[in-house]
Design an enzyme around this catalytic site. Structure first.
Site: not given
Ligand code: CTP
Length: 412
Positions: A221-222
């Site tokens: 993810g980020n």
């Protein structure tokens, strides 16, 4: 220190009046000066002492009190913004007709400040042709209408008509006020019409950060929270647009009046954006989309015993959603992308932005420096907007809501 603005909160006689207390409190905590004008019916649902304590000001109801100070017009004349919440079907009808048979009606008629209303009533009343026509009249006058939401109503029934949540009403109202204060709308006429400069425009916004699954419990993810994208959606809504939000893993709430499509991975976002783009006039890709996804998603949890000391992941490229939408752009469709860059040098940052807008083919690119402390997850943002020739057309720094309004000025 910021100068307090004067916000008049009009409360009319619906059960949702008890929630208006939270609206008043939020404005006070925001540092604004709040004056409550309640109808007599409103005071059957919520007590005057409560409203006076929370607003820290006297609460006025009676048209025939304070006559010597010409109160029936003074309150409206001194307002920077008027918010009516809840706005009952009856009060909406009175507003549409321009009636001034009580203090709130006089206050509104005597004011040139922007007006935000939050309707609250039963679904049948909301759908009644009389209310539909009255709402259309109010919209045409540039009045901002927040909600109503869909959900549980006072009785056992549920449907459209529930007053929008106080935090959403406050966010939209403050967006209207910010925009007013930014000087983009001067004078009475401009004040109400300019804030609705996106009336009827169909705006599609992506927000949040995608998650690329590795196995049933893990993902790549980020750090995007979705705050800037949601601020864009709220600001566009406040300016009259019909907004669709494609939301990936947001850390913030979205007003129920915004049509939201929930997605998680880049592929899901690709599909949702491609579909929604068919009817959008303006597309803003504010989401942080993963460029790569694991080639294989394991059906069961990846186990250390099976992997050993090092785990090598094979990733494959995701579609570039923005580039794809730009390439398939319909005539008249406007597309705005974001560039998340970690480059500290301002000139090199712009060079990266210029290179990116050429590759993406969008109309504008919002260049955004990101780090652990900037951009992602924070309350403020600082951006430079480039046009397709790489020319700086706007720079903005401040709350994500004020940055959102600067971006929306490009399409207003
Ligand atoms: N974007 C997209 N699809 C992707 C990757 C990014 O639509 N697969 C969009 C983002 O929503 C943003 C813009 O493209 O509007 C730029 O995203 P950014 O992460 O800054 O750039 P990348 O395309 O990922 O390029 P790079 O990683 O080389 O900076």
């Amino acid at each position: 220190m910021k100068t307090p603005r004067t916000i008049v909160v009009g409360i009319t006689g619906g059960i949702a009046a008890y929630k208006a207390v939270n609206i008043v409190r939020a404005f006070v905590l925001n540092g604004d000066s709040v004056h409550v004008v309640a109808t007599t019916a409103a005071l059957r649902f919520v007590g005057k002492p409560t409203l006076e304590a929370i607003s820290r000001n006297p609460v006025h109801t009676d048209l025939y009190e304070g006559v010597a100070e010409v109160r029936h017009v003074a309150i409206g004349q001194g307002a920077d913004l008027i918010v009516v919440a809840p706005a009952t079907a009856n009060s909406i009808a009175k507003l549409a007709a321009g009636l001034a048979d009580d203090l709130l009606g006089n206050t509104i008629l005597a004011s040139t400040a922007p007006l935000v209303i939050a309707p609250a009533m039963h679904t049948e009343m909301w759908n009644n042709p009389a209310t539909v026509a009255n709402i259309a009249v109010l919209r045409s006058r540039g009045i901002t209408i927040v909600g109503p939401g869909v959900g549980r109503l006072t009785g056992a029934d549920s449907g459209a008509g529930r007053m929008e949540e106080p935090e959403t009403i406050v966010a939209v109202a403050l967006a209207v006020l910010d925009r007013q204060a930014s000087g983009l709308s001067r004078g009475a006429e401009a004040a109400t019409s300019a804030v609705q400069d996106l009336a009827g425009r169909r705006v599609l916004i992506s927000a949040g950060g995608t998650r690329e699954p590795l196995d049933p419990v893990r993902f790549l993810g980020n750090r995007s929270s979705g705050k800037q994208g949601v601020a864009l959606a709220q600001a566009a809504l406040a300016r009259g647009a019909t907004v669709t939000l494609v939301a990936a893993n947001l850390e913030v709430a979205v007003p129920s009046s915004i049509t939201t499509v929930l997605v998680s991975s880049a592929m899901e976002m690709h599909e949702a954006m491609t579909l929604a783009a068919e009817s959008a006039e303006v597309i803003i890709m504010a989401a942080a989309v993963a460029d790569y996804r694991p080639k294989m998603v394991q059906l069961g949890k990846i186990k250390k015993e099976d992997v050993g000391d090092t785990l090598t992941l094979e990733l494959v490229k995701n579609p570039d959603i923005l580039a794809g939408l730009s390439a398939a752009r319909r005539r008249g469709q406007l597309i705005i992308g974001f560039a998340a860059e970690t480059e500290a040098d301002a000139d090199r940052l712009l060079a990266l932005g210029r290179d990116k807008i050429t590759r993406k083919g969008c109309d504008y690119l919002v260049v955004n420096r990101v780090s652990q402390h900037e951009g992602f997850g924070t309350e403020r943002n600082s951006v430079t907007v480039l046009d397709r020739h790489g020319v700086i057309v706007n720079e903005a720094s401040g709350s994500k809501m004020s940055v959102a309004n600067c971006i929306l000025d490009l399409i207003g």
